[in-house]
Design a protein around this motif. Sequence first.
Motif, PDB file in Angstrom:
ATOM      1  N   GLN A  40       0.830  -1.212   0.000  1.00  0.00           N
ATOM      2  CA  GLN A  40       0.000   0.000   0.000  1.00  0.00           C
ATOM      3  C   GLN A  40       0.861   1.256   0.000  1.00  0.00           C
ATOM      4  O   GLN A  40       0.543   2.228  -0.689  1.00  0.00           O
ATOM      5  CB  GLN A  40      -0.958  -0.008   1.195  1.00  0.00           C
ATOM      6  CG  GLN A  40      -2.137  -0.933   1.025  1.00  0.00           C
ATOM      7  CD  GLN A  40      -2.979  -0.572  -0.186  1.00  0.00           C
ATOM      8  OE1 GLN A  40      -3.295   0.586  -0.442  1.00  0.00           O
ATOM      9  NE2 GLN A  40      -3.346  -1.591  -0.957  1.00  0.00           N
ATOM     10  N   ASN A  41       1.952   1.261   0.773  1.00  0.00           N
ATOM     11  CA  ASN A  41       2.868   2.409   0.782  1.00  0.00           C
ATOM     12  C   ASN A  41       3.530   2.596  -0.573  1.00  0.00           C
ATOM     13  O   ASN A  41       3.646   3.725  -1.057  1.00  0.00           O
ATOM     14  CB  ASN A  41       3.929   2.250   1.867  1.00  0.00           C
ATOM     15  CG  ASN A  41       3.389   2.533   3.238  1.00  0.00           C
ATOM     16  OD1 ASN A  41       2.403   3.246   3.404  1.00  0.00           O
ATOM     17  ND2 ASN A  41       4.024   1.967   4.251  1.00  0.00           N
ATOM     18  N   ALA A  42       3.968   1.506  -1.187  1.00  0.00           N
ATOM     19  CA  ALA A  42       4.595   1.598  -2.507  1.00  0.00           C
ATOM     20  C   ALA A  42       3.593   2.111  -3.541  1.00  0.00           C
ATOM     21  O   ALA A  42       3.940   2.934  -4.394  1.00  0.00           O
ATOM     22  CB  ALA A  42       5.153   0.244  -2.930  1.00  0.00           C
ATOM     23  N   SER A  46       4.988   5.730  -4.385  1.00  0.00           N
ATOM     24  CA  SER A  46       6.021   5.428  -5.362  1.00  0.00           C
ATOM     25  C   SER A  46       5.406   5.385  -6.759  1.00  0.00           C
ATOM     26  O   SER A  46       4.213   5.564  -6.925  1.00  0.00           O
ATOM     27  CB  SER A  46       6.666   4.086  -5.007  1.00  0.00           C
ATOM     28  OG  SER A  46       7.859   3.920  -5.707  1.00  0.00           O
ATOM     29  N   ASP A  47       6.229   5.107  -7.737  1.00  0.00           N
ATOM     30  CA  ASP A  47       5.717   5.007  -9.105  1.00  0.00           C
ATOM     31  C   ASP A  47       5.216   3.587  -9.378  1.00  0.00           C
ATOM     32  O   ASP A  47       5.363   2.684  -8.551  1.00  0.00           O
ATOM     33  CB  ASP A  47       6.781   5.428 -10.117  1.00  0.00           C
ATOM     34  CG  ASP A  47       8.020   4.543 -10.112  1.00  0.00           C
ATOM     35  OD1 ASP A  47       8.026   3.496  -9.415  1.00  0.00           O
ATOM     36  OD2 ASP A  47       8.991   4.887 -10.808  1.00  0.00           O
ATOM     37  N   ARG A  48       4.624   3.413 -10.537  1.00  0.00           N
ATOM     38  CA  ARG A  48       4.023   2.129 -10.906  1.00  0.00           C
ATOM     39  C   ARG A  48       5.059   0.994 -10.892  1.00  0.00           C
ATOM     40  O   ARG A  48       4.772  -0.102 -10.429  1.00  0.00           O
ATOM     41  CB  ARG A  48       3.363   2.243 -12.283  1.00  0.00           C
ATOM     42  CG  ARG A  48       2.621   1.004 -12.714  1.00  0.00           C
ATOM     43  CD  ARG A  48       1.994   1.177 -14.102  1.00  0.00           C
ATOM     44  NE  ARG A  48       1.183   0.033 -14.418  1.00  0.00           N
ATOM     45  CZ  ARG A  48      -0.135  -0.036 -14.263  1.00  0.00           C
ATOM     46  NH1 ARG A  48      -0.801   0.999 -13.787  1.00  0.00           N
ATOM     47  NH2 ARG A  48      -0.796  -1.131 -14.568  1.00  0.00           N
ATOM     48  N   GLN A  49       6.245   1.255 -11.412  1.00  0.00           N
ATOM     49  CA  GLN A  49       7.266   0.213 -11.494  1.00  0.00           C
ATOM     50  C   GLN A  49       7.666  -0.280 -10.098  1.00  0.00           C
ATOM     51  O   GLN A  49       7.772  -1.484  -9.872  1.00  0.00           O
ATOM     52  CB  GLN A  49       8.490   0.733 -12.239  1.00  0.00           C
ATOM     53  CG  GLN A  49       9.581  -0.310 -12.392  1.00  0.00           C
ATOM     54  CD  GLN A  49      10.781   0.208 -13.167  1.00  0.00           C
ATOM     55  OE1 GLN A  49      10.828   1.358 -13.571  1.00  0.00           O
ATOM     56  NE2 GLN A  49      11.749  -0.649 -13.366  1.00  0.00           N
ATOM     57  N   THR A  54       7.136  -4.359  -5.582  1.00  0.00           N
ATOM     58  CA  THR A  54       6.657  -4.684  -4.231  1.00  0.00           C
ATOM     59  C   THR A  54       5.487  -5.654  -4.300  1.00  0.00           C
ATOM     60  O   THR A  54       5.416  -6.602  -3.514  1.00  0.00           O
ATOM     61  CB  THR A  54       6.265  -3.410  -3.470  1.00  0.00           C
ATOM     62  OG1 THR A  54       7.387  -2.522  -3.454  1.00  0.00           O
ATOM     63  CG2 THR A  54       5.830  -3.720  -2.049  1.00  0.00           C
ATOM     64  N   PHE A  55       4.577  -5.442  -5.246  1.00  0.00           N
ATOM     65  CA  PHE A  55       3.432  -6.339  -5.411  1.00  0.00           C
ATOM     66  C   PHE A  55       3.907  -7.766  -5.679  1.00  0.00           C
ATOM     67  O   PHE A  55       3.438  -8.715  -5.057  1.00  0.00           O
ATOM     68  CB  PHE A  55       2.528  -5.861  -6.550  1.00  0.00           C
ATOM     69  CG  PHE A  55       1.321  -6.725  -6.756  1.00  0.00           C
ATOM     70  CD1 PHE A  55       0.144  -6.456  -6.090  1.00  0.00           C
ATOM     71  CD2 PHE A  55       1.356  -7.821  -7.612  1.00  0.00           C
ATOM     72  CE1 PHE A  55      -0.982  -7.257  -6.263  1.00  0.00           C
ATOM     73  CE2 PHE A  55       0.250  -8.626  -7.793  1.00  0.00           C
ATOM     74  CZ  PHE A  55      -0.925  -8.337  -7.114  1.00  0.00           C
ATOM     75  N   ASN A  94      -5.010  -5.333 -12.209  1.00  0.00           N
ATOM     76  CA  ASN A  94      -6.359  -5.199 -11.676  1.00  0.00           C
ATOM     77  C   ASN A  94      -6.349  -4.371 -10.388  1.00  0.00           C
ATOM     78  O   ASN A  94      -7.181  -3.498 -10.195  1.00  0.00           O
ATOM     79  CB  ASN A  94      -6.976  -6.571 -11.411  1.00  0.00           C
ATOM     80  CG  ASN A  94      -8.406  -6.443 -10.978  1.00  0.00           C
ATOM     81  OD1 ASN A  94      -9.245  -5.955 -11.705  1.00  0.00           O
ATOM     82  ND2 ASN A  94      -8.691  -6.876  -9.748  1.00  0.00           N
ATOM     83  N   ASP A  95      -5.395  -4.619  -9.522  1.00  0.00           N
ATOM     84  CA  ASP A  95      -5.346  -3.882  -8.251  1.00  0.00           C
ATOM     85  C   ASP A  95      -4.894  -2.435  -8.455  1.00  0.00           C
ATOM     86  O   ASP A  95      -5.532  -1.512  -7.960  1.00  0.00           O
ATOM     87  CB  ASP A  95      -4.411  -4.584  -7.262  1.00  0.00           C
ATOM     88  CG  ASP A  95      -4.383  -3.867  -5.924  1.00  0.00           C
ATOM     89  OD1 ASP A  95      -5.319  -4.111  -5.134  1.00  0.00           O
ATOM     90  OD2 ASP A  95      -3.476  -3.056  -5.695  1.00  0.00           O
ATOM     91  N   TYR A  96      -3.836  -2.248  -9.165  1.00  0.00           N
ATOM     92  CA  TYR A  96      -3.241  -0.907  -9.318  1.00  0.00           C
ATOM     93  C   TYR A  96      -4.152   0.034 -10.091  1.00  0.00           C
ATOM     94  O   TYR A  96      -4.252   1.213  -9.781  1.00  0.00           O
ATOM     95  CB  TYR A  96      -1.874  -1.013 -10.000  1.00  0.00           C
ATOM     96  CG  TYR A  96      -1.066   0.251  -9.913  1.00  0.00           C
ATOM     97  CD1 TYR A  96      -0.253   0.499  -8.802  1.00  0.00           C
ATOM     98  CD2 TYR A  96      -1.109   1.198 -10.927  1.00  0.00           C
ATOM     99  CE1 TYR A  96       0.494   1.666  -8.718  1.00  0.00           C
ATOM    100  CE2 TYR A  96      -0.368   2.369 -10.841  1.00  0.00           C
ATOM    101  CZ  TYR A  96       0.432   2.591  -9.737  1.00  0.00           C
ATOM    102  OH  TYR A  96       1.159   3.754  -9.647  1.00  0.00           O
ATOM    103  N   ASP A  97      -4.827  -0.496 -11.088  1.00  0.00           N
ATOM    104  CA  ASP A  97      -5.640   0.348 -11.975  1.00  0.00           C
ATOM    105  C   ASP A  97      -7.054   0.603 -11.474  1.00  0.00           C
ATOM    106  O   ASP A  97      -7.780   1.379 -12.084  1.00  0.00           O
ATOM    107  CB  ASP A  97      -5.697  -0.265 -13.379  1.00  0.00           C
ATOM    108  CG  ASP A  97      -4.330  -0.260 -14.053  1.00  0.00           C
ATOM    109  OD1 ASP A  97      -3.485   0.588 -13.689  1.00  0.00           O
ATOM    110  OD2 ASP A  97      -4.098  -1.095 -14.928  1.00  0.00           O
TER     111      ASP A  97
END
Length: 98
Positions: A40-42, A46-49, A54-55, A94-97
Motif C-alpha cells: 500500500q505504501n509503494a 512510489s511510481d508504478r514500477q 513490491t506487489f 487489476n489492483d493498481y488500476d
Amino acid sequence: MFNQKESDRFSNIQWIEKDKVRRFLFEKLPAEVSKDGEYQNAKKYSDRQNARITFEKKLIEKLQEFMLEHTEVYRNFTDNIEFKAWLANTLFNNDYDQ
C-alpha cells in the motif's frame, strides 16, 4: 474485473479443485496482497514500477504462506514461467488500476 478469455489461457492446467483454485487466485490471494502495508505504501508513495516490484514480492510471500493449502497453485506458479508472469500481471494491473 478479470478477462474470461485471459483466465482461460491456462485452462489446460488440470486443477484438482477448479472452483477452490479460482476463488483463491482471483479473490483471496489478491485481497491478501492488496491489504499488505508495504505494498500500500509503494502504491501510494512510489511510481508504478516500484509498486509492481513490491506487489510481486508480496505475491510470492503470500503464495508461500498458503503453500500447504494450495500446493497445486504454488507448484504451477513456481514451475510455469508463463503462468507466473500472467498471474502477476493480471493481479497487479487489476489492483493498481482500480
